[in-house]
Design a protein around this motif. Structure first.
Motif, PDB file in Angstrom:
ATOM      1  N   UNK A  37      -5.902  11.294  -7.341  1.00 21.71           N
ATOM      2  CA  UNK A  37      -6.222  10.116  -8.142  1.00 21.71           C
ATOM      3  C   UNK A  37      -5.031   9.180  -8.375  1.00 21.71           C
ATOM      4  N   UNK A  38      -3.840   9.667  -8.736  1.00 21.89           N
ATOM      5  CA  UNK A  38      -2.722   8.723  -8.914  1.00 21.89           C
ATOM      6  C   UNK A  38      -2.349   7.997  -7.617  1.00 21.89           C
ATOM      7  N   UNK A  39      -2.467   8.666  -6.494  1.00 18.40           N
ATOM      8  CA  UNK A  39      -2.131   8.029  -5.218  1.00 18.40           C
ATOM      9  C   UNK A  39      -3.155   6.965  -4.841  1.00 18.40           C
ATOM     10  N   UNK A  40      -4.427   7.277  -5.056  1.00 14.10           N
ATOM     11  CA  UNK A  40      -5.484   6.304  -4.767  1.00 14.10           C
ATOM     12  C   UNK A  40      -5.353   5.112  -5.704  1.00 14.10           C
ATOM     13  N   UNK A  41      -5.051   5.370  -6.979  1.00 17.45           N
ATOM     14  CA  UNK A  41      -4.876   4.268  -7.927  1.00 17.45           C
ATOM     15  C   UNK A  41      -3.665   3.426  -7.547  1.00 17.45           C
ATOM     16  N   UNK A  42      -2.597   4.046  -7.098  1.00 17.80           N
ATOM     17  CA  UNK A  42      -1.430   3.296  -6.637  1.00 17.80           C
ATOM     18  C   UNK A  42      -1.754   2.407  -5.448  1.00 17.80           C
ATOM     19  N   UNK A  43      -2.535   2.926  -4.513  1.00 20.41           N
ATOM     20  CA  UNK A  43      -2.951   2.127  -3.352  1.00 20.41           C
ATOM     21  C   UNK A  43      -3.796   0.945  -3.804  1.00 20.41           C
ATOM     22  N   UNK A  44      -4.750   1.194  -4.722  1.00 21.33           N
ATOM     23  CA  UNK A  44      -5.585   0.105  -5.236  1.00 21.33           C
ATOM     24  C   UNK A  44      -4.727  -0.965  -5.904  1.00 21.33           C
ATOM     25  N   UNK A  45      -3.777  -0.539  -6.724  1.00 24.74           N
ATOM     26  CA  UNK A  45      -2.913  -1.503  -7.410  1.00 24.74           C
ATOM     27  C   UNK A  45      -2.080  -2.274  -6.393  1.00 24.74           C
ATOM     28  N   UNK A  46      -1.568  -1.599  -5.370  1.00 27.74           N
ATOM     29  CA  UNK A  46      -0.800  -2.286  -4.324  1.00 27.74           C
ATOM     30  C   UNK A  46      -1.630  -3.335  -3.600  1.00 27.74           C
ATOM     31  N   UNK A  47      -2.873  -2.992  -3.268  1.00 31.43           N
ATOM     32  CA  UNK A  47      -3.753  -3.946  -2.580  1.00 31.43           C
ATOM     33  C   UNK A  47      -4.071  -5.128  -3.492  1.00 31.43           C
ATOM     34  N   UNK A  48      -4.441  -4.844  -4.741  1.00 26.99           N
ATOM     35  CA  UNK A  48      -4.772  -5.923  -5.673  1.00 26.99           C
ATOM     36  C   UNK A  48      -3.569  -6.820  -5.951  1.00 26.99           C
ATOM     37  N   UNK A  49      -2.391  -6.221  -6.073  1.00 29.06           N
ATOM     38  CA  UNK A  49      -1.171  -7.007  -6.289  1.00 29.06           C
ATOM     39  C   UNK A  49      -0.931  -7.943  -5.118  1.00 29.06           C
ATOM     40  N   UNK A  50      -1.054  -7.420  -3.890  1.00 29.51           N
ATOM     41  CA  UNK A  50      -0.834  -8.239  -2.694  1.00 29.51           C
ATOM     42  C   UNK A  50      -1.859  -9.375  -2.612  1.00 29.51           C
ATOM     43  N   UNK A  51      -3.110  -9.075  -2.899  1.00 30.57           N
ATOM     44  CA  UNK A  51      -4.142 -10.097  -2.867  1.00 30.57           C
ATOM     45  C   UNK A  51      -3.887 -11.182  -3.904  1.00 30.57           C
ATOM     46  N   UNK A  52      -3.401 -10.795  -5.083  1.00 30.82           N
ATOM     47  CA  UNK A  52      -3.068 -11.781  -6.102  1.00 30.82           C
ATOM     48  C   UNK A  52      -1.911 -12.670  -5.650  1.00 30.82           C
ATOM     49  N   UNK A  83     -11.188   6.095  -9.277  1.00 28.43           N
ATOM     50  CA  UNK A  83     -11.979   7.325  -9.410  1.00 28.43           C
ATOM     51  C   UNK A  83     -13.171   7.369  -8.447  1.00 28.43           C
ATOM     52  N   UNK A  84     -13.815   6.231  -8.263  1.00 27.23           N
ATOM     53  CA  UNK A  84     -14.961   6.158  -7.364  1.00 27.23           C
ATOM     54  C   UNK A  84     -14.537   6.498  -5.933  1.00 27.23           C
ATOM     55  N   UNK A  85     -13.448   5.912  -5.488  1.00 30.83           N
ATOM     56  CA  UNK A  85     -12.974   6.152  -4.132  1.00 30.83           C
ATOM     57  C   UNK A  85     -12.465   7.583  -3.965  1.00 30.83           C
ATOM     58  N   UNK A  86     -11.850   8.145  -5.007  1.00 41.21           N
ATOM     59  CA  UNK A  86     -11.386   9.535  -4.959  1.00 41.21           C
ATOM     60  C   UNK A  86     -12.568  10.485  -4.763  1.00 41.21           C
ATOM     61  N   UNK A  87     -13.648  10.242  -5.488  1.00 42.85           N
ATOM     62  CA  UNK A  87     -14.856  11.064  -5.327  1.00 42.85           C
ATOM     63  C   UNK A  87     -15.426  10.892  -3.926  1.00 42.85           C
ATOM     64  N   UNK A  88     -15.409   9.660  -3.425  1.00 40.13           N
ATOM     65  CA  UNK A  88     -15.921   9.409  -2.076  1.00 40.13           C
ATOM     66  C   UNK A  88     -15.105  10.146  -1.014  1.00 40.13           C
ATOM     67  N   UNK A  89     -13.808  10.253  -1.219  1.00 33.84           N
ATOM     68  CA  UNK A  89     -12.944  10.942  -0.257  1.00 33.84           C
ATOM     69  C   UNK A  89     -13.096  12.461  -0.383  1.00 33.84           C
ATOM     70  N   UNK A  99       0.838  -1.206   0.000  1.00 33.58           N
ATOM     71  CA  UNK A  99       0.000   0.000   0.000  1.00 33.58           C
ATOM     72  C   UNK A  99       0.871   1.255   0.000  1.00 33.58           C
ATOM     73  N   UNK A 100       1.884   1.286   0.846  1.00 33.43           N
ATOM     74  CA  UNK A 100       2.753   2.465   0.923  1.00 33.43           C
ATOM     75  C   UNK A 100       3.550   2.663  -0.357  1.00 33.43           C
ATOM     76  N   UNK A 101       3.991   1.567  -0.964  1.00 29.14           N
ATOM     77  CA  UNK A 101       4.702   1.683  -2.239  1.00 29.14           C
ATOM     78  C   UNK A 101       3.771   2.203  -3.322  1.00 29.14           C
ATOM     79  N   UNK A 102       2.535   1.701  -3.352  1.00 32.07           N
ATOM     80  CA  UNK A 102       1.558   2.186  -4.320  1.00 32.07           C
ATOM     81  C   UNK A 102       1.235   3.655  -4.110  1.00 32.07           C
ATOM     82  N   UNK A 103       1.144   4.077  -2.859  1.00 29.88           N
ATOM     83  CA  UNK A 103       0.886   5.477  -2.529  1.00 29.88           C
ATOM     84  C   UNK A 103       1.984   6.387  -3.086  1.00 29.88           C
ATOM     85  N   UNK A 104       3.204   5.882  -3.098  1.00 31.95           N
ATOM     86  CA  UNK A 104       4.338   6.638  -3.634  1.00 31.95           C
ATOM     87  C   UNK A 104       4.479   6.497  -5.146  1.00 31.95           C
TER      88      UNK A 104
END
Length: 121
Positions: free
Chosen positions: A101-116, A56-62, A12-17
């Protein structure tokens, strides 16, 4: 057996960066939010991780509640004319989305990568 939460937090932290969730060195994006097909450092195929509509959905929610509250408060302030305040707020909202948006997308990718990775082991 429960997997350790540390690797998830690391991803998550790597994706955030905006870094590769596997190594933390390579770039996650080629542009603002276009995923790089593979990590330039470790070769991890991060471009195959489908973030789709979640970021994008989560960015709007935040941002939505904050931007709505600020817009309401500014529109109720009589000292600032609406013709001046609303365009400035619009530009600020676009800037906030472009920053977040890029930070939220990075977090999403980090979470999905870890889950995979957890599902593969």
């Amino acid at each position: 057996m429960m997997p350790s939460s540390r690797p998830m937090l690391t991803a998550i932290l790597r994706g955030l960066r905006g870094r590769c969730p596997a190594c933390g060195e390579g770039r996650l994006f080629e542009g603002l939010i276009k995923q790089a097909p593979v990590c330039t450092h470790c070769g991890e195929p991060t471009g195959e991780i489908p973030a789709d509509d979640g970021p994008p959905w989560f960015t709007v929610l935040i941002l939505g509640p904050f931007l709505a509250a600020i817009t309401f408060l500014v529109s109720m302030t009589p000292s600032v004319p609406l013709w001046l305040a609303l365009p400035i707020l619009g530009i600020g909202a676009i800037g906030a989305v472009l920053l977040m948006l890029p930070r939220v997308k990075g977090v999403f990718i980090g979470i999905l990568w870890r889950l995979q990775k957890n599902n593969q082991t």
